[in-house]
Structure formats: structure tokens, C-alpha cells
Write an enzyme that holds these catalytic residues in place. Structure first.
Site, PDB file in Angstrom:
ATOM      1  N   ASP A  15       0.868  -1.165   0.000  1.00 61.74           N
ATOM      2  CA  ASP A  15       0.000   0.000   0.000  1.00 61.74           C
ATOM      3  C   ASP A  15       0.919   1.232   0.000  1.00 61.74           C
ATOM      4  O   ASP A  15       2.124   1.118   0.252  1.00 61.74           O
ATOM      5  CB  ASP A  15      -0.897  -0.044   1.235  1.00 61.74           C
ATOM      6  CG  ASP A  15      -1.822   1.153   1.325  1.00 61.74           C
ATOM      7  OD1 ASP A  15      -2.398   1.536   0.300  1.00 61.74           O
ATOM      8  OD2 ASP A  15      -1.956   1.705   2.431  1.00 61.74           O
ATOM      9  N   ASP A  17      -0.085   5.131   1.103  1.00 58.28           N
ATOM     10  CA  ASP A  17      -0.277   6.008   2.266  1.00 58.28           C
ATOM     11  C   ASP A  17      -0.321   5.179   3.542  1.00 58.28           C
ATOM     12  O   ASP A  17      -1.087   4.222   3.653  1.00 58.28           O
ATOM     13  CB  ASP A  17      -1.594   6.771   2.132  1.00 58.28           C
ATOM     14  CG  ASP A  17      -1.627   7.686   0.922  1.00 58.28           C
ATOM     15  OD1 ASP A  17      -1.694   8.909   1.121  1.00 58.28           O
ATOM     16  OD2 ASP A  17      -1.596   7.179  -0.215  1.00 58.28           O
ATOM     17  N   ASP A 177      -1.624  -0.977   5.758  1.00 57.38           N
ATOM     18  CA  ASP A 177      -1.940  -0.513   7.114  1.00 57.38           C
ATOM     19  C   ASP A 177      -3.427  -0.421   7.395  1.00 57.38           C
ATOM     20  O   ASP A 177      -3.826   0.081   8.450  1.00 57.38           O
ATOM     21  CB  ASP A 177      -1.302   0.865   7.358  1.00 57.38           C
ATOM     22  CG  ASP A 177      -1.975   1.964   6.545  1.00 57.38           C
ATOM     23  OD1 ASP A 177      -2.400   2.961   7.141  1.00 57.38           O
ATOM     24  OD2 ASP A 177      -2.092   1.818   5.315  1.00 57.38           O
TER      25      ASP A 177
END
Length: 231
Positions: A15, A17, A177
Site C-alpha cells: 500500500d 499512504d 496498514d
């Protein structure tokens, strides 16, 4: 958590961000710009950081609070566009790589393990943002939230990245996250790893996301990779 035995990955997907890049302050200050225009109280870093991975709508829900539902869809879309325009104009004023990420990428490159990015961030923002961070130049594939009709938690973007990289998804790791990252990785039958250094605050504790591994920092991921250095 459902731990699996590890073997050398055919590829590692990330991922963006909250996993590779700490974008929270730039996103949050873009929200505050819109809130100031609306004569509403701005949010603190501590308030907006946990929702930085939830995109412009997630930030607007935070900023508008209970009033969010009072705006009709065109009005919300207009606010989203204003937030994203401000963000694009200042896309990497504060953003930086998370600690240990560059070393992790160097380890992947040194072992000739291909890696790439699969994010829900819109493509026009992804492509602009990564140009500010040369450490990301060796990414083999960048899939954004509007690159395909589907986006995470649908596994299609992950599977598409693997197809483009000519690797078996079963032999790949996916690191993210957010709970949607882990769901997408599991549905793609990859090794799923929580980047617990990111914006992982969620009503459901990370231990219940059904990830194969929970990583507290990027250095832990590098350590997992170094065991395959001579294999």
C-alpha cells in the site's frame, strides 16, 4: 492472526499512504484548508492522522462530524474536489518515507525481488506523489484506486499487479496498514502483513484482521527478507 511459514517471495506489493509514505500531515492540512473556507474548526494532527488512509471522504467525515449527512451528494463531491485540489497543489510539503522503508526497498532490490504499489489513491495523485520520492523509482508496477473498475478490498488490483509482473500471487507478500489491505491480500491468497507503523487505528483491533503477520516497523520486514539473501 494466522501465521504462515515464509519462503522467499516472488514479489512484494505495498500500500502507499501509511505504509511506504507518511502522508498524514499533507492530507490533514488539505482538510483544514477546506474547513477554514467553511468557517469550521480545524482538526489537529492527532485527530486526522488515524483516518489519513480513508481518503478524502473519510477526512471530510472527520471534519464535518455529525453535519456530514446534511450535505447532499453534489455538495460532498464539491468539497472532495476542493480538498483534492488543495492536496495536489501541496502534495509533498511534509510527506516523507517512513523510517526503515528505504532500507527495505534496497534489500528487495539487492535480492532482485520485484516490488510494486497497489493503492486506493487516485492515479493522478499517485503518479505525482511518487515523483517526489526517488527511493520509489524501482517499483515495477503502480496500481491506483481508479486504474481498474475494482479497488481494495477487492483482490482484483493485487491479482492484476501479479499478472503484469508475471508472478504467482500465492508466492507474493502484501503489506498494508488498513483492514481493507489485509482483506484484499487474503482474498488474493497472498501472505498478508499489517504495517503497524501506519494509520492502523480502526474499530476492529489489528489482531482481528486475519493478517498472517503484524509488523511493528519496516525494519522488521527487512529482517524477514534478509533470511533469504543467499537462497
Amino acid at each position: 492472526m494466522c501465521t504462515k511459514n515464509l519462503s522467499k517471495p516472488a514479489a512484494v506489493l505495498f500500500d502507499l499512504d501509511g505504509t511506504l509514505l507518511d502522508t498524514a500531515q499533507d492530507l490533514g492540512e488539505s482538510l483544514n484548508h477546506v474547513l477554514t473556507e467553511l468557517n469550521r474548526p480545524v482538526k489537529t494532527f492527532e485527530e486526522y492522522r488515524p483516518v489519513a488512509s480513508h481518503g478524502a471522504l473519510g477526512l471530510l467525515k472527520l471534519g464535518l462530524g455529525v453535519d456530514f449527512d446534511q450535505f447532499d451528494n453534489p455538495a460532498i463531491q464539491g468539497l472532495r474536489d476542493r480538498l483534492l485540489a488543495e492536496y495536489e497543489a501541496n502534495i509533498s510539503r511534509y510527506t516523507q518515507l517512513f523510517e526503515g522503508v528505504e532500507a527495505c526497498i534496497n534489500e528487495l532490490d539487492s535480492q532482485d525481488i520485484p516490488w510494486g504499489i497497489v493503492t486506493n489513491k487516485p492515479e493522478f495523485l499517485t503518479d505525482k506523489l511518487i515523483t517526489f520520492h526517488p527511493a520509489l523509482d524501482s517499483s515495477k508496477i503502480n496500481i491506483s484506486g481508479d486504474s481498474l473498475p475494482q479497488k481494495k478490498p477487492d483482490p482484483t488490483p493485487l491479482l492484476h499487479a501479479c499478472k503484469r509482473m508475471n508472478v504467482n500471487p500465492n508466492a507474493c507478500w502484501y503489506v498494508g496498514d488498513a483492514q481493507r489491505d489485509i482483506e484484499a491480500g487474503n482474498r488474493a491468497n497472498m501472505i498478508s502483513m499489517v504495517a503497524n507503523w501506519g494509520y492502523t487505528q480502526d474499530p476492529m483491533p489489528v489482531e482481528q484482521w486475519q493478517a498472517n503477520y503484524i509488523l511493528e516497523d519496516a525494519n522488521t520486514l527487512t529482517q524477514l527478507l534478509t533470511q533469504f539473501k543467499n537462497t
